[in-house]
Write a protein that holds these residues in place. Structure first.
Motif, mmCIF file in Angstrom:
data_model
loop_
_atom_site.group_PDB
_atom_site.id
_atom_site.type_symbol
_atom_site.label_atom_id
_atom_site.label_comp_id
_atom_site.label_asym_id
_atom_site.label_seq_id
_atom_site.Cartn_x
_atom_site.Cartn_y
_atom_site.Cartn_z
ATOM 1 N N ALA A 67 0.839 -1.203 0.000
ATOM 2 C CA ALA A 67 0.000 0.000 0.000
ATOM 3 C C ALA A 67 0.874 1.254 0.000
ATOM 4 C CB ALA A 67 -0.925 0.007 1.211
ATOM 5 N N LEU A 68 1.954 1.222 0.740
ATOM 6 C CA LEU A 68 2.852 2.373 0.803
ATOM 7 C C LEU A 68 3.552 2.596 -0.535
ATOM 8 C CD1 LEU A 68 3.910 4.553 2.713
ATOM 9 C CD2 LEU A 68 5.637 2.936 3.494
ATOM 10 N N SER A 69 4.022 1.516 -1.145
ATOM 11 C CA SER A 69 4.764 1.620 -2.413
ATOM 12 C C SER A 69 3.896 1.975 -3.604
ATOM 13 C CB SER A 69 5.462 0.290 -2.725
ATOM 14 O OG SER A 69 6.422 -0.002 -1.756
ATOM 15 N N THR A 70 2.673 1.499 -3.613
ATOM 16 C CA THR A 70 1.835 1.695 -4.799
ATOM 17 C C THR A 70 0.822 2.825 -4.659
ATOM 18 O OG1 THR A 70 0.287 0.001 -4.033
ATOM 19 C CG2 THR A 70 2.055 -0.711 -5.521
ATOM 20 N N LEU A 71 0.324 3.052 -3.455
ATOM 21 C CA LEU A 71 -0.711 4.062 -3.241
ATOM 22 C C LEU A 71 -0.230 5.236 -2.396
ATOM 23 C CD1 LEU A 71 -3.606 1.584 -2.327
ATOM 24 C CD2 LEU A 71 -3.140 2.627 -4.564
ATOM 25 N N ASN A 72 1.008 5.137 -1.898
ATOM 26 C CA ASN A 72 1.553 6.118 -0.964
ATOM 27 C C ASN A 72 0.627 6.256 0.241
ATOM 28 O OD1 ASN A 72 3.629 7.748 -0.144
ATOM 29 N ND2 ASN A 72 2.813 9.589 -1.108
ATOM 30 N N ALA A 73 0.047 5.119 0.646
ATOM 31 C CA ALA A 73 -0.893 5.087 1.762
ATOM 32 C C ALA A 73 -0.243 4.397 2.957
ATOM 33 C CB ALA A 73 -2.154 4.328 1.361
ATOM 34 N N VAL A 74 -0.224 5.083 4.088
ATOM 35 C CA VAL A 74 0.321 4.521 5.319
ATOM 36 C C VAL A 74 -0.801 3.717 5.967
ATOM 37 C CG1 VAL A 74 1.421 5.030 7.528
ATOM 38 C CG2 VAL A 74 1.876 6.483 5.539
ATOM 39 N N THR A 75 -0.735 2.398 5.779
ATOM 40 C CA THR A 75 -1.801 1.499 6.200
ATOM 41 C C THR A 75 -1.242 0.398 7.084
ATOM 42 O OG1 THR A 75 -2.865 1.879 4.054
ATOM 43 C CG2 THR A 75 -3.627 -0.016 5.327
ATOM 44 N N ARG A 76 -1.825 0.220 8.234
ATOM 45 C CA ARG A 76 -1.397 -0.856 9.133
ATOM 46 C C ARG A 76 -1.743 -2.203 8.517
ATOM 47 N NH1 ARG A 76 1.432 -0.231 13.450
ATOM 48 N NH2 ARG A 76 1.203 1.719 14.542
ATOM 49 N N GLY A 77 -0.789 -3.116 8.632
ATOM 50 C CA GLY A 77 -1.041 -4.476 8.212
ATOM 51 C C GLY A 77 -1.642 -5.266 9.348
ATOM 52 N N SER A 78 -1.940 -6.513 9.073
ATOM 53 C CA SER A 78 -2.550 -7.399 10.055
ATOM 54 C C SER A 78 -1.775 -8.708 10.097
ATOM 55 C CB SER A 78 -4.007 -7.676 9.644
ATOM 56 O OG SER A 78 -4.527 -8.769 10.340
ATOM 57 N N SER B 137 -2.566 -7.649 -1.102
ATOM 58 C CA SER B 137 -1.256 -7.033 -0.864
ATOM 59 C C SER B 137 -0.216 -8.099 -0.524
ATOM 60 C CB SER B 137 -1.334 -6.022 0.284
ATOM 61 O OG SER B 137 -1.932 -4.824 -0.131
ATOM 62 N N ALA B 138 -0.591 -9.047 0.318
ATOM 63 C CA ALA B 138 0.341 -10.118 0.693
ATOM 64 C C ALA B 138 0.756 -10.931 -0.534
ATOM 65 C CB ALA B 138 -0.302 -11.022 1.745
ATOM 66 N N GLU B 139 -0.190 -11.222 -1.414
ATOM 67 C CA GLU B 139 0.114 -11.979 -2.634
ATOM 68 C C GLU B 139 1.048 -11.199 -3.558
ATOM 69 O OE1 GLU B 139 -3.736 -12.942 -4.255
ATOM 70 O OE2 GLU B 139 -4.214 -14.225 -2.526
ATOM 71 N N LYS B 140 0.806 -9.901 -3.692
ATOM 72 C CA LYS B 140 1.689 -9.074 -4.526
ATOM 73 C C LYS B 140 3.110 -9.090 -3.969
ATOM 74 C CE LYS B 140 -1.405 -5.712 -6.613
ATOM 75 N NZ LYS B 140 -1.694 -4.288 -6.797
ATOM 76 N N PHE B 141 3.228 -8.966 -2.662
ATOM 77 C CA PHE B 141 4.544 -8.973 -2.028
ATOM 78 C C PHE B 141 5.230 -10.321 -2.241
ATOM 79 C CE2 PHE B 141 7.489 -9.634 1.467
ATOM 80 C CZ PHE B 141 8.184 -8.434 1.504
ATOM 81 N N GLU B 142 4.502 -11.401 -2.016
ATOM 82 C CA GLU B 142 5.085 -12.741 -2.202
ATOM 83 C C GLU B 142 5.574 -12.953 -3.628
ATOM 84 O OE1 GLU B 142 3.591 -16.255 0.564
ATOM 85 O OE2 GLU B 142 1.911 -15.279 -0.472
ATOM 86 N N ALA B 143 4.870 -12.401 -4.589
ATOM 87 C CA ALA B 143 5.238 -12.570 -5.995
ATOM 88 C C ALA B 143 6.511 -11.813 -6.353
ATOM 89 C CB ALA B 143 4.091 -12.121 -6.903
ATOM 90 N N ASP B 144 6.759 -10.688 -5.684
ATOM 91 C CA ASP B 144 7.935 -9.878 -6.010
ATOM 92 C C ASP B 144 8.332 -9.025 -4.805
ATOM 93 O OD1 ASP B 144 9.987 -8.522 -7.272
ATOM 94 O OD2 ASP B 144 8.678 -7.421 -8.654
ATOM 95 N N PRO B 145 8.907 -9.631 -3.766
ATOM 96 C CA PRO B 145 9.223 -8.886 -2.543
ATOM 97 C C PRO B 145 10.112 -7.673 -2.771
ATOM 98 C CG PRO B 145 9.691 -11.229 -2.261
ATOM 99 C CD PRO B 145 9.307 -11.019 -3.677
ATOM 100 N N GLU B 146 11.082 -7.793 -3.652
ATOM 101 C CA GLU B 146 12.023 -6.694 -3.879
ATOM 102 C C GLU B 146 11.325 -5.433 -4.399
ATOM 103 O OE1 GLU B 146 15.189 -6.883 -2.865
ATOM 104 O OE2 GLU B 146 14.792 -8.938 -2.232
ATOM 105 N N ALA B 147 10.202 -5.596 -5.055
ATOM 106 C CA ALA B 147 9.474 -4.439 -5.590
ATOM 107 C C ALA B 147 8.801 -3.625 -4.488
ATOM 108 C CB ALA B 147 8.422 -4.904 -6.596
#
Length: 159
Positions: free
Chosen positions: A48-59, A78-88
């Motif tokens: 959320a921070l990287s793509t939307l510039n939104a400071v959002t608490r995770g769970s 969001s978790a799936e996107k991160f798992e697919a490409d963590p470095e991004a």
């Protein structure tokens, strides 16, 4: 005597077995996550921070462990996107403050003070430091890139 020293021996072995890189290469100042791995980025959602510039608490419900470090996300997507490409989506310099890294230090990176440059996420320790960075972001990031390899594995207390 044995019973008194047993807890100390177990604690010493546990600490020796823990991955040493995590405390040195990642900003895990918020302690362990529910999965037992150290928690990164204060539990905020880096997608959320990287793509939307939104400071959002995770769970904890949406936890991904990457390189021995836990990341929380606000949604399964969001978790799936991160798992697919963590470095991004991972913050640069292990989540430490980019301005501090530029001067050879490791200070906490706060997701409330972030910048995205060239698709990369950079965190800063405070609003004042973020404002200082904005005076010359190119120089700060160039210096941080030069400094990071030399301090990446160095314990915080040695800098």
């Amino acid at each position: 005597m044995f019973i008194k020293t047993l807890p100390l021996a177990i604690a010493a072995l546990t600490l020796a077995a823990a991955p040493g890189f995590a405390a040195d290469e990642y900003n895990i100042s918020t302690g362990p996550a529910l999965v037992g791995a150290p928690l990164a980025v204060h539990g905020f959602d880096t997608v959320a921070l990287s793509t939307l510039n939104a400071v959002t608490r995770g769970s904890a419900e949406h936890t991904v462990v990457h390189d021995g470090v836990a990341y929380y996300f606000a949604s399964a997507m969001s978790a799936e996107k991160f798992e697919a490409d963590p470095e991004a989506y991972m913050p640069q310099y292990g989540g430490f403050c980019a301005f501090a890294v530029a001067i050879g230090k490791k200070l906490d990176g706060d997701p409330r003070y972030a910048d995205i440059v060239g698709g990369k996420l950079y965190l800063f320790v405070s609003e004042a430091v973020y404002r200082k960075y904005l005076e010359n972001p190119e120089e700060t990031l160039t210096n941080a890139e030069k400094m990071w390899p030399g301090i990446k594995s160095e314990p915080v207390e040695n800098l």
